[in-house]
Design a protein around this motif. Sequence first.
Motif, mmCIF file in Angstrom:
data_model
loop_
_atom_site.group_PDB
_atom_site.id
_atom_site.type_symbol
_atom_site.label_atom_id
_atom_site.label_comp_id
_atom_site.label_asym_id
_atom_site.label_seq_id
_atom_site.Cartn_x
_atom_site.Cartn_y
_atom_site.Cartn_z
ATOM 1 N N SER A 463 0.853 -1.196 0.000
ATOM 2 C CA SER A 463 0.000 0.000 0.000
ATOM 3 C C SER A 463 0.879 1.232 0.000
ATOM 4 C CB SER A 463 -0.896 0.030 1.246
ATOM 5 O OG SER A 463 -2.031 -0.767 1.086
ATOM 6 N N GLY A 464 0.508 2.196 -0.796
ATOM 7 C CA GLY A 464 1.260 3.447 -0.846
ATOM 8 C C GLY A 464 2.286 3.503 -1.954
ATOM 9 N N THR A 465 2.577 2.364 -2.583
ATOM 10 C CA THR A 465 3.549 2.428 -3.674
ATOM 11 C C THR A 465 2.907 2.974 -4.952
ATOM 12 O OG1 THR A 465 3.167 0.077 -4.169
ATOM 13 C CG2 THR A 465 5.093 0.620 -2.832
ATOM 14 N N SER A 466 1.582 2.946 -5.036
ATOM 15 C CA SER A 466 0.952 3.466 -6.248
ATOM 16 C C SER A 466 0.850 4.997 -6.176
ATOM 17 C CB SER A 466 -0.419 2.813 -6.458
ATOM 18 O OG SER A 466 -0.706 2.699 -7.828
ATOM 19 N N LEU A 467 0.355 5.538 -5.056
ATOM 20 C CA LEU A 467 0.408 6.994 -4.896
ATOM 21 C C LEU A 467 1.866 7.452 -4.854
ATOM 22 C CD1 LEU A 467 -2.343 7.761 -2.198
ATOM 23 C CD2 LEU A 467 -2.542 7.818 -4.689
ATOM 24 N N GLY A 468 2.736 6.606 -4.286
ATOM 25 C CA GLY A 468 4.153 6.960 -4.177
ATOM 26 C C GLY A 468 4.817 7.061 -5.535
ATOM 27 N N ASP A 469 4.712 6.020 -6.324
ATOM 28 C CA ASP A 469 5.416 6.092 -7.618
ATOM 29 C C ASP A 469 4.653 6.964 -8.606
ATOM 30 O OD1 ASP A 469 3.644 4.377 -9.100
ATOM 31 O OD2 ASP A 469 5.346 3.369 -10.041
ATOM 32 N N GLY A 470 3.331 7.087 -8.412
ATOM 33 C CA GLY A 470 2.569 7.993 -9.277
ATOM 34 C C GLY A 470 3.033 9.434 -9.105
ATOM 35 N N THR A 471 3.155 9.880 -7.858
ATOM 36 C CA THR A 471 3.589 11.266 -7.636
ATOM 37 C C THR A 471 5.064 11.428 -7.988
ATOM 38 O OG1 THR A 471 3.913 10.733 -5.282
ATOM 39 C CG2 THR A 471 1.844 11.803 -5.886
ATOM 40 N N PHE A 472 5.909 10.479 -7.573
ATOM 41 C CA PHE A 472 7.354 10.612 -7.773
ATOM 42 C C PHE A 472 7.718 10.585 -9.262
ATOM 43 C CE2 PHE A 472 11.723 9.160 -8.052
ATOM 44 C CZ PHE A 472 12.357 9.838 -7.024
#
Lengths: 484, 484
Positions: A463-472
């Motif tokens: 969880s959080g790798t999709s918002l994480g890599d999406g924003t990054f």
Amino acid sequence: MNTTRTAPVPASQVRDWAAETDVIVVGFGCAGASASIEAARAGAEVLVVDAAGGWGGASAMSGGEIYLGGGTPVQKACGIQDTPEAMYDFLKLATGPGPHEDKLALYCEGSLEHFDWLVGCGVPFKSGLWTEPCWEAPTGYGLMYTGGENAHPFADLVPPAPRGHIVHMEDKRPGERSAGWMLMSHLVSTAERSGVMVRYGTRTERLVVDGDRVVGVGAVTFGERVFLRARRGVVLAAGGFGANPVMLAQHSPRLLGNWLVGTDHDDGGAIRMGQAVGAAVRHMEAAQAAFPADPALLFRSLLLDVHGRRFINEDTYPGRVGQAALFQQNRKVFILYDEAINEELQRTGGRAADPTWVSDDLAELERRMRIAPGVLAGTVEMYNANAEKGEDPLFHKSARWLRPITPPYGVLDLRDAAFGIFTLGGLHTSPQGEALDIDGAPVPGLFAAGRTTSGIPSWGYCSGTSLGDGTFFGRCAGRSAAAR
Amino acid sequence: MNTTRTAPVPASQVRDWAAETDVIVVGFGCAGASASIEAARAGAEVLVVDAAGGWGGASAMSGGEIYLGGGTPVQKACGIQDTPEAMYDFLKLATGPGPHEDKLALYCEGSLEHFDWLVGCGVPFKSGLWTEPCWEAPTGYGLMYTGGENAHPFADLVPPAPRGHIVHMEDKRPGERSAGWMLMSHLVSTAERSGVMVRYGTRTERLVVDGDRVVGVGAVTFGERVFLRARRGVVLAAGGFGANPVMLAQHSPRLLGNWLVGTDHDDGGAIRMGQAVGAAVRHMEAAQAAFPADPALLFRSLLLDVHGRRFINEDTYPGRVGQAALFQQNRKVFILYDEAINEELQRTGGRAADPTWVSDDLAELERRMRIAPGVLAGTVEMYNANAEKGEDPLFHKSARWLRPITPPYGVLDLRDAAFGIFTLGGLHTSPQGEALDIDGAPVPGLFAAGRTTSGIPSWGYCSGTSLGDGTFFGRCAGRSAAAR
């Protein structure tokens, strides 16, 4: 002119450009918003188009967890030690098989700076470590484990640190706006303040090419077909393909028959437009698969395969359990628990689970579950004997969650349960956000980010790798697209 | 002009055509040979190009099994009842998840005619049903089960029939020419008699396009770059991508570290050339995975996961066992057997297996195997108690292969064993052999067959479906390419 829907349109055939700008960003979720902000800050004129009537996409429906680490202020305030190296080592193990090491290295090295960037966009974070099993922490907590960092096997291999940073949302209420909405509201405000223009209700259908170069998009806006010109580049950030049953059947048929964590616009259109101009795809079978039961129940219970045997430590990240149950067990699983577990669920603020069958007699449950005589009894006998000693020699569930279960037993039959899925496969991109062709060379003028691409969660999900890599990587794609 | 290797070359940039013909077939394995025969018989001038120094490809290295049914003369001579419907029902179950129903329907309806076509090409078949567990039947036998038709779960769902038709090879000797070579020698002779021209040592690198239409290929032949023009169509039939580690990492990372059943030319070049002109791909993670042990040992033994538990009926098709071991167990498996099994192997003409560990004591083996105390003992106790009664309530292995195992026990540690793999994913084609683009529309002038495509074995494999769908849909592709 090719008459199929997704094939690119030669620029020579465009008679009229409805708009012209430097950078067009397709999709206004977290990846598109981040791309638009960075492109605008780099001096480009930016237009975002989104098929929906407003911003947010699947990001705004999410729990607002962002996978960050390496010693962020939130981690420090919670007394957590972390390093970019530990974060890299964990993600390399947890996101495989086939982790994208080049993207991982950049992501982990840049995580502290990315945290500051998000804060600079007004995204609120709060400290407070939540360690109870759940999908989303309650309001007021800002940090949680979201990938099984503190569970077997990872805890034995890499120093564990919680890295799920939860966007703060004061008045979160069930069914109302989520922390993902809060994240998006700040990214969208920042984009608007940066001068980004937006067109909603505009569905991008095709790319426009001049020779090999992508120079714009063809879209439908309020029933009208229009062409929009991008002088510098197009960023595809329009989500995955979970809403497209034909693509699911072709790439990952086990995902059919589940429910989509996302929107109807996750139809794979952006991936297909990229493919139609020669961009490559990776790991198209990969998907997040949220296990369809309360994690608080799952951690305390015995998760059983169709033969009545355990197959994973129940206390790891429930998305990891979900992937094992979906891809390896074909979703045919049961949960075995007892009254003490139900009481504990209620005592810790959860709801009692409603069993499919209840019995004092394991042999009777074996008959109802249609499993071979003696298997369930053997599973329970071994589990209980070891739980008594705080051990789980088979799957190494933590002693915190181990307790012998006692009659009457409850069984939750999940063999017909649908999983919450979203796709992880997509366009092959460089760490700089360039869409890469079959030979690994950039497709001129084309960039992509978020679930339109194969990114940090290349196969295994946290969880959080999709918002994480999406924003990054959205930021990376925006900067690359803005560069002349 | 695009400078990457795989991107298509516009015909306007070709100054000199080294040759011109109606249909170019890339690859002279079973799919390319069948395509070339049918294209020539349809009146087209045909040129086959192959990167190797001679014909055959992976087909000529194979065991020469062809999956045919519906009541062939060989089946009838063996007293086997079969129908196209039973064949369809079985393949739909066995080749999923995600079976290609349209191709399956055509394949099963056309199987009898296809048998006759092969015989007409001079391919020799013989009756004689072989039912011992093996990868290849001994000389003189012409029919065998090759997909677990007579094992759980299929035998309980569809009337079982053997459909692995073995090309007859009189003087087959280990390490020498295989039955696959025999198949290819007849197809190649037929092609040559049909007027097909061939260029060996000619590696196709790119397609040549005129607008959207494929009109030829760019190739390297003896160090020289040449262009070859195809007036009607190009058929890609150049194998899979098992020899390309970059593609394996991007689509199916679990396949890395195994050994390829195929040739160095199975480098995915044909799939990539198709993608570069907009053709779609399907099921790119799928692969045959031959289990790395003698089937005669496997059927009689207990196959164990890394926890010391069985996970499949050992008597199904060993490729099915291999897929389960590779994709679900990450290759971490053991075989448990005893002296009686070894004696039986030798008595039936096989070789005794050489155990990694031998012991009378299951607890000692548990320590050596590093599995939790009691699990192996529990597995053996349950297996033996039920085997005594001719039953296997867990996985339904047939009574023929059930016998209690007795000390001293032998364990074969296969945790580091490499599997024999080849890829099953590839270009999306119509049943007529047209390469289809992202929208499912034919790419004008482009056709494909064999392991360059996703075909009958879309995910689950049965021996003989690759030579089967290669020859069957190779013919379709050849006919389609020859049509003006």
